[in-house]
Design an enzyme around this catalytic site. Structure first.
Site, PDB file in Angstrom:
ATOM      1  N   SER A 187      19.982  88.468  24.202  1.00 31.45           N
ATOM      2  CA  SER A 187      19.884  87.760  25.483  1.00 31.45           C
ATOM      3  C   SER A 187      20.990  88.178  26.442  1.00 31.45           C
ATOM      4  O   SER A 187      21.089  87.643  27.543  1.00 31.45           O
ATOM      5  CB  SER A 187      19.966  86.246  25.253  1.00 31.45           C
ATOM      6  N   ASN A 227      26.319  76.693  19.946  1.00 27.75           N
ATOM      7  CA  ASN A 227      25.473  75.670  20.569  1.00 27.75           C
ATOM      8  C   ASN A 227      26.251  74.797  21.561  1.00 27.75           C
ATOM      9  O   ASN A 227      25.773  74.517  22.651  1.00 27.75           O
ATOM     10  CB  ASN A 227      24.810  74.802  19.493  1.00 27.75           C
ATOM     11  N   THR A 233       1.066  66.408  65.423  1.00 21.23           N
ATOM     12  CA  THR A 233       0.474  65.893  64.188  1.00 21.23           C
ATOM     13  C   THR A 233      -0.784  66.719  63.963  1.00 21.23           C
ATOM     14  O   THR A 233      -1.421  67.129  64.946  1.00 21.23           O
ATOM     15  CB  THR A 233       0.099  64.391  64.266  1.00 21.23           C
ATOM     16  N   HIS A 234      -1.114  66.978  62.715  1.00 23.68           N
ATOM     17  CA  HIS A 234      -2.250  67.854  62.382  1.00 23.68           C
ATOM     18  C   HIS A 234      -2.080  69.231  63.030  1.00 23.68           C
ATOM     19  O   HIS A 234      -3.059  69.920  63.268  1.00 23.68           O
ATOM     20  CB  HIS A 234      -3.580  67.234  62.822  1.00 23.68           C
ATOM     21  N   SER A 258       7.613  97.488  61.425  1.00 23.35           N
ATOM     22  CA  SER A 258       6.547  97.965  60.556  1.00 23.35           C
ATOM     23  C   SER A 258       6.705  99.460  60.376  1.00 23.35           C
ATOM     24  O   SER A 258       7.136 100.158  61.289  1.00 23.35           O
ATOM     25  CB  SER A 258       5.195  97.655  61.204  1.00 23.35           C
ATOM     26  N   GLU A 267       9.358  84.466  56.261  1.00 18.26           N
ATOM     27  CA  GLU A 267       8.309  84.667  55.264  1.00 18.26           C
ATOM     28  C   GLU A 267       8.898  84.785  53.860  1.00 18.26           C
ATOM     29  O   GLU A 267       8.340  84.276  52.887  1.00 18.26           O
ATOM     30  CB  GLU A 267       7.511  85.919  55.605  1.00 18.26           C
ATOM     31  N   GLN A 295      17.329  79.235  24.291  1.00 21.19           N
ATOM     32  CA  GLN A 295      17.881  80.465  24.853  1.00 21.19           C
ATOM     33  C   GLN A 295      17.125  80.874  26.120  1.00 21.19           C
ATOM     34  O   GLN A 295      17.675  81.541  26.992  1.00 21.19           O
ATOM     35  CB  GLN A 295      17.808  81.597  23.814  1.00 21.19           C
TER      36      GLN A 295
HETATM   37  N1  ARG Z   1      22.255  82.720  22.891  1.00 17.42           N
HETATM   38  C1  ARG Z   1      22.087  81.419  22.368  1.00 17.42           C
HETATM   39  C2  ARG Z   1      21.421  80.470  23.395  1.00 17.42           C
HETATM   40  O1  ARG Z   1      21.446  80.758  24.518  1.00 17.42           O
HETATM   41  C3  ARG Z   1      23.403  80.835  21.998  1.00 17.42           C
HETATM   42  C4  ARG Z   1      23.280  79.809  20.947  1.00 17.42           C
HETATM   43  C5  ARG Z   1      22.801  80.428  19.694  1.00 17.42           C
HETATM   44  N2  ARG Z   1      22.799  79.497  18.634  1.00 17.42           N
HETATM   45  C6  ARG Z   1      22.192  79.707  17.498  1.00 17.42           C
HETATM   46  N3  ARG Z   1      22.232  78.776  16.625  1.00 17.42           N
HETATM   47  N4  ARG Z   1      21.550  80.821  17.247  1.00 17.42           N
HETATM   48  O2  ARG Z   1      20.878  79.474  23.038  1.00 17.42           O
END
Ligand code: ARG
Length: 465
Positions: free
Chosen positions: A23, A110, A155-156, A277, A290, A322
């Site tokens: 990640s 965590n 309105t509308h 454009s 936009e 995650q």
């Molecule tokens: N990359 C993990 C997340 O964003 C960090 C926590 C991972 N914890 C675990 N028990 N594998 O959640």
């Protein structure tokens, strides 16, 4: 070295699993918060006597070096080290040796990631609040300068009653005001520190949770380790405030798109916020408006993703969580650039007071005022409404404005309309100034609204420090 697998899983990850597992390409964005949290944790460990002051100093110094390397673009995050937490920790150990391994005492990724997220929301949240304040400042300044510019209220999307541009700009400002309050509220609720919650059931170490929370600028530590590590409602709340803010910006964008058409012609955006454009040389397009309109769609997606992620999630951390990073990062990215671009576009655009004034001259905008005039003469409003409605029909049939109907037609419609007194009711400028009711478009009322808003914005931005 893959710290995350430790001694339990000596064999490497399957390549397909590694692709899913990693990640760092996304959560690498959290490196500042991750290092900040780790520094506070290391110092907390020393205060609690769990590591020595010298060890804490070595760790804090090492983390500073890692931060420097990332800042200078010297450290390339490794996908095989999974996430930002492992990348930082592994680099720390490379730099300062085995003592770096003491950093993770009494901590889990965590509670670490939950802390990083909250810190990140606070940092980006503050930036977003400041940008909202800037946009509000632009709206207030333009409302003040354009105080004498009259335009129809719709309105509308049909011309409805005479009003003034400032009143319309102040309507936009009201949305920004509430968005600011909602985001502030969400950030307040996120302002608790999960560190010390461990993986799910806290820690047996005598951690100084209050001290760590204080050092990181949190109002307090979280109260329950299961909740702190496995709930993301704070993100949902913030993403919700951001999605709604984006939706509001899309409404402003939509009006700028409409107003810059030759059909409306109410606004001319500055070159700095317009594009041309590649094919049609004459084009000047309101892309800023936009893009803002379009980005709201993405913002809504971030909220939906986070809600779905949380739905039916059993208590205690699940790896599903995650997946909260991308929508969270995107939620801010859907609002911050839009706020700044809109503020710039609105600060530099030209409002065409002449075109707005012209729009007031067609569409019988004073019909309500004429009915009100009759009502003031004692005619029941329903009857007055009917009388004026018939007059409008007559004017339409003749292809003229209500105010241009001949005297005799008015006199025939109702005796109270026979005198010249009715003319004041049919004057658009007088019609606006008559609306002095609180929340209305009269000049004095709008000036008071601007002053009141200015004071409120000053108070909230001062409160943020
Ligand atoms: N990359 C993990 C997340 O964003 C960090 C926590 C991972 N914890 C675990 N028990 N594998 O959640």
């Amino acid at each position: 070295m893959t710290i995350a697998r430790g001694g339990r899983l000596p064999n490497g990850l399957d390549a397909a699993m590694e692709r899913l597992n990693t990640s760092v390409d996304v959560d690498g964005e959290l490196w500042r918060e991750d290092i900040r949290g780790s520094i506070a944790h290391a110092r907390g460990l020393a205060r609690a006597g769990i590591i020595t002051d010298a060890e804490a100093e070595a760790i804090v110094g090492g983390l500073g070096r890692v931060a420097g390397e990332i800042e200078r673009g010297e450290l390339r995050f490794r996908r095989d080290r999974e996430d930002v937490h492992m990348n930082v920790e592994a680099r720390l150990v490379e730099l300062i040796g085995a003592v770096g391994g003491k950093l993770h005492t009494g901590r889990s990724r965590n509670d670490q990631v939950a802390t990083d997220l909250r810190l990140y929301c606070r940092r980006l949240g503050e930036e977003t609040l400041a940008s909202m304040e800037r946009l509000a400042g632009v709206l207030l300044a333009r409302a003040e300068v354009e105080i004498d510019t009259l335009m129809p209220a719709y309105t509308h999307l049909q011309r409805a009653q005479p009003s003034r541009l400032s009143h319309h700009l102040m309507a936009w400002q009201e949305l920004v005001w509430r968005d600011h309050a909602r985001l502030t509220d969400g950030l307040d609720r996120a302002n608790e520190c999960p560190l010390g919650s461990g993986a799910v059931a806290g820690s047996g170490f005598p951690l100084d949770r209050a001290g760590v929370a204080r050092e990181l600028g949190f109002a307090s530590p979280t109260r329950n380790s299961i909740d702190a590590t496995g709930s993301r409602d704070f993100l949902i709340e913030i993403a919700s405030a951001l999605a709604l803010a984006a939706v509001h910006l899309s409404r402003i964008g939509e009006e700028l798109v409409l107003w810059s058409t030759s059909e409306f012609g109410f606004v001319v955006l500055s070159d700095g916020f317009s594009t041309s454009s590649s094919m049609m040389p004459q084009k000047k397009n309101p892309d800023v408006a936009e893009l803002v309109r379009g980005r709201a769609a993405r913002a809504m997606g971030t909220l939906t993703s986070l809600l779905a992620l949380e739905k039916s999630l059993a208590f205690g951390y699940g790896r599903d969580l995650q997946e909260d990073k991308r929508p969270m990062l995107d939620a801010f990215d859907c609002v911050l650039p839009c706020l700044d671009a809109l503020a710039g576009a609105l600060a530099t655009c030209h409002f065409d007071a002449g075109r707005m004034r012209q729009a007031l001259e067609r569409g019988h905008l004073c019909a309500t005022d004429l009915a009100d005039f009759l009502a003031l003469k004692g005619v029941p409003f329903r009857e007055a409404h009917h009388v004026v409605g018939a007059l409008v029909r007559e004017a339409e049939a003749q292809g003229i404005e209500l105010s241009a109907l001949p005297q005799a037609t008015f006199a025939a419609a109702h005796p109270a309309l026979a005198t010249d007194e009715r003319r004041a009711a049919l004057d658009v400028a007088l019609a606006v100034e008559r609306r002095t009711v609180l929340g209305g478009p009269a000049k004095s009322t709008v000036l008071a609204a601007i002053a009141d808003a200015r004071a409120r914005w000053l108070a909230v931005s001062a409160a943020r420090g």
